[in-house]
Scaffold this active site. Structure first.
Site, PDB file in Angstrom:
ATOM      1  N   TYR A 182       0.845  -1.200   0.000  1.00 46.90           N
ATOM      2  CA  TYR A 182       0.000   0.000   0.000  1.00 46.90           C
ATOM      3  C   TYR A 182       0.877   1.245   0.000  1.00 46.90           C
ATOM      4  O   TYR A 182       2.043   1.221   0.407  1.00 46.90           O
ATOM      5  CB  TYR A 182      -0.961   0.008   1.195  1.00 46.90           C
ATOM      6  CG  TYR A 182      -0.323   0.299   2.537  1.00 46.90           C
ATOM      7  CD1 TYR A 182      -0.204   1.609   3.011  1.00 46.90           C
ATOM      8  CD2 TYR A 182       0.137  -0.736   3.347  1.00 46.90           C
ATOM      9  CE1 TYR A 182       0.363   1.871   4.249  1.00 46.90           C
ATOM     10  CE2 TYR A 182       0.707  -0.485   4.581  1.00 46.90           C
ATOM     11  CZ  TYR A 182       0.812   0.824   5.028  1.00 46.90           C
ATOM     12  OH  TYR A 182       1.380   1.087   6.254  1.00 46.90           O
ATOM     13  N   CYS A 183       0.292   2.350  -0.475  1.00 45.20           N
ATOM     14  CA  CYS A 183       0.945   3.657  -0.444  1.00 45.20           C
ATOM     15  C   CYS A 183      -0.154   4.695  -0.257  1.00 45.20           C
ATOM     16  O   CYS A 183      -1.271   4.361   0.131  1.00 45.20           O
ATOM     17  CB  CYS A 183       1.770   3.899  -1.705  1.00 45.20           C
ATOM     18  SG  CYS A 183       0.837   3.762  -3.246  1.00 45.20           S
ATOM     19  N   THR A 184       0.121   5.952  -0.536  1.00 49.00           N
ATOM     20  CA  THR A 184      -0.854   7.006  -0.265  1.00 49.00           C
ATOM     21  C   THR A 184      -2.096   6.884  -1.132  1.00 49.00           C
ATOM     22  O   THR A 184      -3.220   6.862  -0.629  1.00 49.00           O
ATOM     23  CB  THR A 184      -0.215   8.393  -0.474  1.00 49.00           C
ATOM     24  OG1 THR A 184       0.988   8.476   0.275  1.00 49.00           O
ATOM     25  CG2 THR A 184      -1.172   9.496  -0.056  1.00 49.00           C
ATOM     26  N   GLY A 223      -1.965   4.873  -4.364  1.00 53.82           N
ATOM     27  CA  GLY A 223      -1.920   3.711  -5.238  1.00 53.82           C
ATOM     28  C   GLY A 223      -0.856   3.715  -6.312  1.00 53.82           C
ATOM     29  O   GLY A 223      -0.454   2.651  -6.800  1.00 53.82           O
ATOM     30  N   ILE A 247      -4.109   4.362   0.816  1.00 50.84           N
ATOM     31  CA  ILE A 247      -4.635   4.703   2.136  1.00 50.84           C
ATOM     32  C   ILE A 247      -5.891   5.553   2.018  1.00 50.84           C
ATOM     33  O   ILE A 247      -6.876   5.345   2.737  1.00 50.84           O
ATOM     34  CB  ILE A 247      -3.569   5.467   2.954  1.00 50.84           C
ATOM     35  CG1 ILE A 247      -2.348   4.593   3.200  1.00 50.84           C
ATOM     36  CG2 ILE A 247      -4.140   5.958   4.277  1.00 50.84           C
ATOM     37  CD1 ILE A 247      -1.115   5.367   3.620  1.00 50.84           C
TER      38      ILE A 247
END
EC number: 1.14.-.-
Length: 312
Positions: free
Chosen positions: A198-200, A202, A227
């Site tokens: 996961y990241c901020t 995508g 997220i």
């Protein structure tokens, strides 16, 4: 004549934005798609964004587009509809609504680059059709109940410090390029397990999941929309939000509050704190965590040295 760039000083643009009293919506979107003439596309998109009084930061390259923008609330739906129907490459983009709508941008910056997300790898490995399987918020919560799942935070370490999923692991580096360089070796002991990245929003996980799949990992997943979408959807669906703390963002807001948990400490006194600031000394501009007590003690600077430099 419309200039296709900002010809006013930043401070003037910022002051104008502060006093314009326009309610805005902050959104982000990206799309990996071949853009044949990125400069021509950039200029056309700039004209449209200027017309709608859209602020933000947009990167365009042959490999696609990456945008974080602030749109006047009263024309939000109209603007998104026109933007996505006027350009074929923007058809069916997934628009991510921010978790809060504090002022995020006061200027429009739109640049053509070699890549929308630099990976610094020597080979052209990326295939947007061969990335990790997308997971919804419900999928994520269900998979995290499985001990075979390994959750990997693909953000920079300073982002991870103020907010993350409890079980997430993170390569402690400060750029995505460094993460990609280390991630295959970092995860070598988990190769036969379910890897969830996961990241901020995508965009980083598209490349990260593609990279580890290229290197032989089989069971690879990513949180759809990152997220931001996970938290928004979990709240709408009354699911337990398993992300704690703040979500770091690269705009004037610096972060979005997800929970009241404070996971980090002031870099100067080590009391609990999760407020990022930039050193007031413009020649330093260091990004660091500072509590209110230290903000007053060091006069918004990261050190006594920087404060004394300002007095010279």
């Amino acid at each position: 004549m419309l200039y296709l760039y900002n010809k006013h000083p930043r401070i003037k643009l910022r002051n104008a934005a502060i006093f314009d009293n326009i309610n805005r919506v902050t959104v982000s979107f990206y799309k990996y798609i071949f853009i044949h003439e990125p400069i021509k596309f950039r200029n056309s998109l700039y004209r449209m964004f200027f017309k709608f009084n859209i602020f933000g930061r947009v990167y365009i390259a042959n490999e696609g587009i990456n945008a974080q923008i602030s749109i006047p609330k009263k024309i939000y739906h109209k603007a998104i509809n026109i933007i996505t129907t006027s350009f074929a490459v923007l058809k069916d983009i997934n628009v991510n609504l921010a978790l809060d709508n504090r002022e995020s941008f006061w200027v429009l910056r739109m640049k053509v680059r070699k890549k929308i997300l630099f990976d610094n790898l020597p080979i052209d490995f990326f295939d947007p059709n061969n990335v990790g399987t997308y997971l919804s918020a419900k999928d994520v919560n269900n998979m995290l109940e499985n001990k075979n799942s390994v959750l990997v935070d693909m953000r920079n370490h300073y982002e991870y410090k103020i907010g993350h999923f409890d079980s997430a692991i993170n390569v402690p580096v400060n750029t995505f390029r460094e993460q990609l360089f280390h991630i295959v070796d970092f995860l070598k002991h988990y190769k036969n397990r379910d890897i969830i990245m996961y990241c901020t929003g995508g965009i980083r996980c598209e490349k990260a999941t593609a990279w580890i799949k290229y290197n032989g990992f089989k069971n690879v997943y990513q949180i759809k929309g990152g997220i931001i979408k996970y938290v928004r959807d979990a709240r709408i669906e009354n699911l337990l939000v398993k992300f704690r703390g703040k979500n770091f963002v690269f705009d004037e807001r610096m972060s979005e509050v997800v929970s009241k948990d404070v996971l980090s400490k002031c870099d100067q006194c080590e009391n609990l704190c999760d407020t990022y600031v930039n050193c007031f000394n413009s020649r330093c501009h260091n990004l660091f965590i500072q509590c209110n007590f230290c903000r007053k003690k060091f006069h918004n600077c990261c050190s006594e040295h920087c404060f004394k430099t300002l007095l010279k």
